[in-house]
Design a protein around this motif. Structure first.
Motif, PDB file in Angstrom:
ATOM      1  N   PRO A   1      38.984  40.887  35.348  1.00 38.46           N
ATOM      2  CA  PRO A   1      39.544  42.223  35.599  1.00 38.46           C
ATOM      3  C   PRO A   1      38.608  43.059  36.478  1.00 38.46           C
ATOM      4  O   PRO A   1      37.393  43.003  36.330  1.00 38.46           O
ATOM      5  CB  PRO A   1      39.638  42.839  34.202  1.00 38.46           C
ATOM      6  CG  PRO A   1      39.475  41.731  33.235  1.00 38.46           C
ATOM      7  CD  PRO A   1      38.758  40.624  33.931  1.00 38.46           C
ATOM      8  N   GLY A   2      39.189  43.791  37.396  1.00 40.83           N
ATOM      9  CA  GLY A   2      38.420  44.704  38.246  1.00 40.83           C
ATOM     10  C   GLY A   2      37.875  44.070  39.506  1.00 40.83           C
ATOM     11  O   GLY A   2      37.162  44.731  40.267  1.00 40.83           O
ATOM     12  N   HIS A   3      38.197  42.799  39.768  1.00 45.64           N
ATOM     13  CA  HIS A   3      37.638  42.133  40.939  1.00 45.64           C
ATOM     14  C   HIS A   3      38.016  42.826  42.245  1.00 45.64           C
ATOM     15  O   HIS A   3      37.281  42.749  43.227  1.00 45.64           O
ATOM     16  CB  HIS A   3      38.058  40.656  40.995  1.00 45.64           C
ATOM     17  CG  HIS A   3      39.504  40.462  41.321  1.00 45.64           C
ATOM     18  ND1 HIS A   3      39.974  40.455  42.603  1.00 45.64           N
ATOM     19  CD2 HIS A   3      40.577  40.308  40.526  1.00 45.64           C
ATOM     20  CE1 HIS A   3      41.277  40.294  42.584  1.00 45.64           C
ATOM     21  NE2 HIS A   3      41.672  40.198  41.334  1.00 45.64           N
ATOM     22  N   ASP A   4      39.121  43.536  42.260  1.00 46.80           N
ATOM     23  CA  ASP A   4      39.532  44.224  43.488  1.00 46.80           C
ATOM     24  C   ASP A   4      38.719  45.496  43.736  1.00 46.80           C
ATOM     25  O   ASP A   4      38.827  46.097  44.796  1.00 46.80           O
ATOM     26  CB  ASP A   4      41.031  44.537  43.467  1.00 46.80           C
ATOM     27  CG  ASP A   4      41.464  45.310  42.235  1.00 46.80           C
ATOM     28  OD1 ASP A   4      40.676  45.383  41.265  1.00 46.80           O
ATOM     29  OD2 ASP A   4      42.580  45.841  42.234  1.00 46.80           O
ATOM     30  N   GLY A   5      37.887  45.891  42.782  1.00 43.33           N
ATOM     31  CA  GLY A   5      36.990  47.026  42.961  1.00 43.33           C
ATOM     32  C   GLY A   5      35.679  46.620  43.614  1.00 43.33           C
ATOM     33  O   GLY A   5      34.758  47.428  43.732  1.00 43.33           O
TER      34      GLY A   5
ATOM     35  N   ASN B   1      25.769  49.163  38.629  1.00 37.87           N
ATOM     36  CA  ASN B   1      27.138  48.812  38.993  1.00 37.87           C
ATOM     37  C   ASN B   1      27.307  48.812  40.505  1.00 37.87           C
ATOM     38  O   ASN B   1      28.403  48.961  41.013  1.00 37.87           O
ATOM     39  CB  ASN B   1      28.142  49.772  38.338  1.00 37.87           C
ATOM     40  CG  ASN B   1      28.474  49.334  36.926  1.00 37.87           C
ATOM     41  OD1 ASN B   1      28.222  48.195  36.550  1.00 37.87           O
ATOM     42  ND2 ASN B   1      29.017  50.228  36.148  1.00 37.87           N
TER      43      ASN B   1
ATOM     44  N   SER C   1      29.986  47.059  44.875  1.00 42.71           N
ATOM     45  CA  SER C   1      31.067  47.918  44.389  1.00 42.71           C
ATOM     46  C   SER C   1      31.650  48.732  45.533  1.00 42.71           C
ATOM     47  O   SER C   1      30.920  49.212  46.400  1.00 42.71           O
ATOM     48  CB  SER C   1      30.549  48.867  43.317  1.00 42.71           C
ATOM     49  OG  SER C   1      30.160  48.138  42.182  1.00 42.71           O
TER      50      SER C   1
ATOM     51  N   SER D   1      34.572  52.927  42.812  1.00 42.46           N
ATOM     52  CA  SER D   1      34.911  51.910  41.820  1.00 42.46           C
ATOM     53  C   SER D   1      34.003  52.051  40.604  1.00 42.46           C
ATOM     54  O   SER D   1      32.832  52.358  40.716  1.00 42.46           O
ATOM     55  CB  SER D   1      34.750  50.514  42.413  1.00 42.46           C
ATOM     56  OG  SER D   1      34.878  49.539  41.406  1.00 42.46           O
ATOM     57  N   ASP D   2      34.559  51.824  39.448  1.00 43.71           N
ATOM     58  CA  ASP D   2      33.755  51.856  38.223  1.00 43.71           C
ATOM     59  C   ASP D   2      33.759  50.475  37.554  1.00 43.71           C
ATOM     60  O   ASP D   2      33.652  50.354  36.342  1.00 43.71           O
ATOM     61  CB  ASP D   2      34.256  52.935  37.267  1.00 43.71           C
ATOM     62  CG  ASP D   2      35.702  52.717  36.837  1.00 43.71           C
ATOM     63  OD1 ASP D   2      36.358  51.797  37.371  1.00 43.71           O
ATOM     64  OD2 ASP D   2      36.174  53.460  35.968  1.00 43.71           O
ATOM     65  N   THR D   3      33.880  49.421  38.357  1.00 48.24           N
ATOM     66  CA  THR D   3      33.904  48.057  37.837  1.00 48.24           C
ATOM     67  C   THR D   3      32.584  47.741  37.147  1.00 48.24           C
ATOM     68  O   THR D   3      31.516  47.912  37.726  1.00 48.24           O
ATOM     69  CB  THR D   3      34.151  47.045  38.976  1.00 48.24           C
ATOM     70  OG1 THR D   3      35.381  47.365  39.617  1.00 48.24           O
ATOM     71  CG2 THR D   3      34.211  45.624  38.448  1.00 48.24           C
ATOM     72  N   ASP D   4      32.676  47.288  35.908  1.00 46.49           N
ATOM     73  CA  ASP D   4      31.508  46.885  35.133  1.00 46.49           C
ATOM     74  C   ASP D   4      31.101  45.488  35.596  1.00 46.49           C
ATOM     75  O   ASP D   4      31.884  44.536  35.485  1.00 46.49           O
ATOM     76  CB  ASP D   4      31.859  46.878  33.642  1.00 46.49           C
ATOM     77  CG  ASP D   4      30.681  46.526  32.763  1.00 46.49           C
ATOM     78  OD1 ASP D   4      29.569  46.286  33.271  1.00 46.49           O
ATOM     79  OD2 ASP D   4      30.882  46.482  31.519  1.00 46.49           O
TER      80      ASP D   4
END
Length: 189
Positions: free
Chosen positions: A28-32, A85, A132, A136-139
Motif C-alpha cells: 500500500p502507498g507505492h504510488d506515493g 519518510n 517520497s 506523500s505520507d507513505t510510511d
C-alpha cells in the motif's frame, strides 16, 4: 557539471534487486513514491556537486591515486532501510570497512583537487530505490522490512567511478536524472 564518486553494482546484482523491488509495488502507498531507474542504481561514495570544468583534470588525477591505494573488496546488495519518510534504500554487506575507506579517499581526493566539499560525515552504504513524492505520507518502514532478507549475489568491487549527473528532461512527467560514468579507475593500481 554535477559529479559524484560511486561504486556501480554489476548487472546481475541490479537484476536481482529489480525483482525484489518489483514486489514492493504490491505494498500500500507505492504510488506515493518516485521509484529510481535501475540503470541509475549506484552506491555514492562522495558527492562533489557542481564542479568547474577546469578542476576536472585535478579531480581525475586525485581519484586515480585514491583508487590505486585501495585493494578490491567483496560486496553484495543486502537488506534495506530508509531515511525517515524521505528515501528508501538497499544496503550493502561484505567489505564495508573497505568501502568506507574508499568513500573517505574519494572525499579527500575531491577536496585536495580544489572541490569545495561539505563536511565529511560517517559513510552509510546505501543504494536509493525510491523517494517520497512531495506531500506523500507513505510510511517507508514496511518497504524496508520487506527488503530485510534480500541478498544479492556477491561480487568483487574492482573500480571507482566518477559519475556525471544530468538533470531530468524538463517538462517530461516522471523523468529522472541520467547518470554517465565519465571515468573509471581500477582499484589497486
Amino acid at each position: 557539471m554535477r559529479l559524484f564518486a560511486a561504486v556501480l553494482p554489476p548487472a546481475e546484482a541490479v537484476d536481482e534487486l529489480a525483482v525484489a523491488v518489483q514486489r514492493l509495488h504490491a505494498l500500500p502507498g507505492h504510488d506515493g513514491l518516485r521509484w529510481t531507474g535501475h540503470s541509475g542504481w549506484h552506491y555514492t561514495l562522495a558527492f562533489l556537486g557542481e564542479v568547474d570544468d577546469d578542476l576536472l583534470p585535478a579531480v581525475e588525477e586525485r581519484f586515480g591515486r585514491a583508487a590505486a591505494r585501495q585493494d578490491p573488496f567483496p560486496l553484495r546488495v543486502h537488506g534495506g532501510g530508509h531515511f525517515g519518510n524521505r528515501a528508501l534504500w538497499a544496503g550493502a554487506a561484505g567489505g564495508l570497512d573497505a568501502m568506507r575507506m574508499l568513500a573517505d579517499r574519494a572525499h579527500a581526493a575531491a577536496r585536495r583537487a580544489g572541490v569545495p566539499m561539505e563536511e565529511h560525515r560517517a559513510y552509510k552504504a546505501h543504494l536509493t530505490i525510491a523517494r517520497s513524492r512531495t506531500g506523500s505520507d507513505t510510511d517507508l518502514r514496511p518497504y524496508a522490512d520487506a527488503l530485510a532478507g534480500f541478498e544479492s549475489t556477491a561480487w568483487t568491487v574492482r573500480e571507482l567511478a566518477l559519475v556525471r549527473s544530468n538533470p531530468p528532461t524538463p517538462g517530461v512527467p516522471g523523468a529522472q536524472p541520467r547518470y554517465e560514468a565519465l571515468r573509471v579507475w581500477g582499484l589497486g593500481g
